[in-house]
Write a protein that holds these residues in place. Structure first.
Motif, PDB file in Angstrom:
ATOM      1  N   ARG A  16       8.852   5.078   1.528  1.00  0.00           N
ATOM      2  CA  ARG A  16       8.229   6.230   2.205  1.00  0.00           C
ATOM      3  C   ARG A  16       7.836   7.321   1.229  1.00  0.00           C
ATOM      4  N   ASP A  17       7.610   6.948   0.010  1.00  0.00           N
ATOM      5  CA  ASP A  17       7.265   7.874  -1.058  1.00  0.00           C
ATOM      6  C   ASP A  17       5.747   7.961  -1.173  1.00  0.00           C
ATOM      7  N   LYS A  18       5.228   9.057  -1.675  1.00  0.00           N
ATOM      8  CA  LYS A  18       3.779   9.196  -1.812  1.00  0.00           C
ATOM      9  C   LYS A  18       3.188   8.163  -2.771  1.00  0.00           C
ATOM     10  N   ASN A  19       4.029   7.550  -3.596  1.00  0.00           N
ATOM     11  CA  ASN A  19       3.569   6.533  -4.540  1.00  0.00           C
ATOM     12  C   ASN A  19       3.890   5.112  -4.070  1.00  0.00           C
ATOM     13  N   HIS A  47       2.411   2.824  -2.264  1.00  0.00           N
ATOM     14  CA  HIS A  47       1.389   1.793  -2.413  1.00  0.00           C
ATOM     15  C   HIS A  47       1.247   1.375  -3.876  1.00  0.00           C
ATOM     16  N   GLN A  48       1.309   2.328  -4.788  1.00  0.00           N
ATOM     17  CA  GLN A  48       1.207   1.992  -6.202  1.00  0.00           C
ATOM     18  C   GLN A  48       2.430   1.209  -6.665  1.00  0.00           C
ATOM     19  N   LEU A  49       3.619   1.553  -6.144  1.00  0.00           N
ATOM     20  CA  LEU A  49       4.833   0.810  -6.490  1.00  0.00           C
ATOM     21  C   LEU A  49       4.717  -0.654  -6.056  1.00  0.00           C
ATOM     22  N   VAL A  50       4.198  -0.871  -4.849  1.00  0.00           N
ATOM     23  CA  VAL A  50       4.007  -2.239  -4.354  1.00  0.00           C
ATOM     24  C   VAL A  50       2.975  -2.967  -5.221  1.00  0.00           C
ATOM     25  N   ALA A  51       1.894  -2.290  -5.554  1.00  0.00           N
ATOM     26  CA  ALA A  51       0.857  -2.908  -6.389  1.00  0.00           C
ATOM     27  C   ALA A  51       1.427  -3.308  -7.749  1.00  0.00           C
ATOM     28  N   ASP A  52       2.187  -2.422  -8.368  1.00  0.00           N
ATOM     29  CA  ASP A  52       2.792  -2.723  -9.672  1.00  0.00           C
ATOM     30  C   ASP A  52       3.737  -3.915  -9.570  1.00  0.00           C
ATOM     31  N   HIS A  53       4.531  -3.943  -8.489  1.00  0.00           N
ATOM     32  CA  HIS A  53       5.489  -5.036  -8.280  1.00  0.00           C
ATOM     33  C   HIS A  53       4.749  -6.362  -8.101  1.00  0.00           C
ATOM     34  N   CYS A  54       3.734  -6.388  -7.252  1.00  0.00           N
ATOM     35  CA  CYS A  54       2.968  -7.615  -7.020  1.00  0.00           C
ATOM     36  C   CYS A  54       2.320  -8.099  -8.315  1.00  0.00           C
ATOM     37  N   GLU A  55       1.727  -7.177  -9.057  1.00  0.00           N
ATOM     38  CA  GLU A  55       1.066  -7.553 -10.309  1.00  0.00           C
ATOM     39  C   GLU A  55       2.068  -8.089 -11.325  1.00  0.00           C
ATOM     40  N   SER A  56       3.280  -7.510 -11.376  1.00  0.00           N
ATOM     41  CA  SER A  56       4.291  -7.992 -12.327  1.00  0.00           C
ATOM     42  C   SER A  56       4.738  -9.420 -12.006  1.00  0.00           C
ATOM     43  N   LEU A  57       4.631  -9.807 -10.730  1.00  0.00           N
ATOM     44  CA  LEU A  57       4.992 -11.159 -10.305  1.00  0.00           C
ATOM     45  C   LEU A  57       3.808 -12.122 -10.331  1.00  0.00           C
ATOM     46  N   ASN A  87      -3.896  -4.517   2.599  1.00  0.00           N
ATOM     47  CA  ASN A  87      -3.574  -3.189   3.122  1.00  0.00           C
ATOM     48  C   ASN A  87      -2.810  -2.336   2.112  1.00  0.00           C
ATOM     49  N   CYS A  88      -2.774  -2.771   0.855  1.00  0.00           N
ATOM     50  CA  CYS A  88      -2.172  -1.966  -0.211  1.00  0.00           C
ATOM     51  C   CYS A  88      -3.273  -1.060  -0.746  1.00  0.00           C
ATOM     52  N   MET A  89      -3.182   0.201  -0.420  1.00  0.00           N
ATOM     53  CA  MET A  89      -4.273   1.137  -0.663  1.00  0.00           C
ATOM     54  C   MET A  89      -4.170   1.761  -2.059  1.00  0.00           C
ATOM     55  N   VAL A  90      -4.625   0.998  -3.055  1.00  0.00           N
ATOM     56  CA  VAL A  90      -4.669   1.486  -4.433  1.00  0.00           C
ATOM     57  C   VAL A  90      -6.061   1.250  -4.987  1.00  0.00           C
ATOM     58  N   ARG A  91      -6.373   1.979  -6.046  1.00  0.00           N
ATOM     59  CA  ARG A  91      -7.675   1.844  -6.691  1.00  0.00           C
ATOM     60  C   ARG A  91      -7.900   0.390  -7.101  1.00  0.00           C
ATOM     61  N   ASN A  92      -9.103  -0.060  -6.989  1.00  0.00           N
ATOM     62  CA  ASN A  92      -9.526  -1.414  -7.370  1.00  0.00           C
ATOM     63  C   ASN A  92      -9.006  -2.517  -6.448  1.00  0.00           C
ATOM     64  N   ASN A  93      -8.389  -2.185  -5.340  1.00  0.00           N
ATOM     65  CA  ASN A  93      -8.027  -3.199  -4.354  1.00  0.00           C
ATOM     66  C   ASN A  93      -9.024  -3.065  -3.209  1.00  0.00           C
ATOM     67  N   THR A  94     -10.100  -3.792  -3.323  1.00  0.00           N
ATOM     68  CA  THR A  94     -11.198  -3.646  -2.369  1.00  0.00           C
ATOM     69  C   THR A  94     -10.828  -4.249  -1.010  1.00  0.00           C
ATOM     70  N   PRO A  95     -11.385  -3.688   0.051  1.00  0.00           N
ATOM     71  CA  PRO A  95     -11.077  -4.201   1.392  1.00  0.00           C
ATOM     72  C   PRO A  95     -11.721  -5.567   1.619  1.00  0.00           C
ATOM     73  N   ILE A 103      -2.814   7.255   4.440  1.00  0.00           N
ATOM     74  CA  ILE A 103      -1.645   7.092   3.573  1.00  0.00           C
ATOM     75  C   ILE A 103      -1.233   8.392   2.894  1.00  0.00           C
ATOM     76  N   ILE A 104      -2.110   9.378   2.895  1.00  0.00           N
ATOM     77  CA  ILE A 104      -1.727  10.695   2.366  1.00  0.00           C
ATOM     78  C   ILE A 104      -0.675  11.309   3.279  1.00  0.00           C
ATOM     79  N   VAL A 105      -0.872  11.164   4.583  1.00  0.00           N
ATOM     80  CA  VAL A 105       0.058  11.707   5.573  1.00  0.00           C
ATOM     81  C   VAL A 105       1.249  10.774   5.777  1.00  0.00           C
ATOM     82  N   THR A 106       0.990   9.478   5.855  1.00  0.00           N
ATOM     83  CA  THR A 106       2.037   8.489   6.117  1.00  0.00           C
ATOM     84  C   THR A 106       1.930   7.376   5.072  1.00  0.00           C
ATOM     85  N   PRO A 107       2.591   7.547   3.927  1.00  0.00           N
ATOM     86  CA  PRO A 107       2.453   6.558   2.848  1.00  0.00           C
ATOM     87  C   PRO A 107       3.390   5.360   2.969  1.00  0.00           C
TER      88      PRO A 107
END
Length: 156
Positions: free
Chosen positions: A22-25, A27-37, A44-52, A95-99
């Protein structure tokens, strides 16, 4: 579960929430975790360069109004891209209001030929037909009653 269709529901996945971020970061934490694996990012991971996803790969075109369905039916790429950009922008603002991000463990996933659930399956398991788009928390016992009623391996 998916929404009600054809006089019942389709069971597409059983997911166990492992952790709520529930942290403002989040989505980025999930993106970093997925990329590391070496995993692909969820759409639905709303980070830069993750196109819909394209409109035809979403369930939204079935429920978002006549204009959307008409754009898909016409195959109008410009209209469909405009719709996707608008939805993507809406989610990025949300995600700004509910991350919040839920990290889940899949117990069952079947997107191509999901099990069909009647209202009676749901009543037998839960005592009523629950809201199914975002189902409420339940007990393992009730979940396993539902799963066994359609021949799916119980969750331990």
């Amino acid at each position: 579960m998916t929404k009600r269709m054809d006089g019942g529901h389709y069971l597409t996945a059983v997911l166990q929430v492992i952790k709520n971020l529930r942290d403002k970061n989040s989505h980025q934490l999930v993106a970093d975790h997925c990329e590391s694996l070496g995993h692909a990012l969820p759409s639905n991971c709303m980070v830069r360069n993750n196109t819909p996803l394209t409109l035809d790969k979403t369930g939204g075109f079935r429920s978002k109004g006549r204009e959307t369905v008409a754009a898909v039916a016409r195959g109008n790429e410009d209209e469909m891209s405009t719709i996707i950009r608008a939805w993507d922008g809406m989610y990025r603002k949300r995600i700004i209001v509910t991350p919040n991000v839920a990290l889940t463990k899949p117990h069952y996933v079947e997107l191509r030929t999901p099990s069909f659930l009647t209202d009676q399956h749901l009543v037998d398991a839960f005592g009523k037909v629950p809201y199914t788009l975002n189902p409420p928390k339940t007990t393992l016992e009730r979940l396993n009653i539902l799963l066994s009623s359609v021949g799916i391996q119980p969750v331990e």
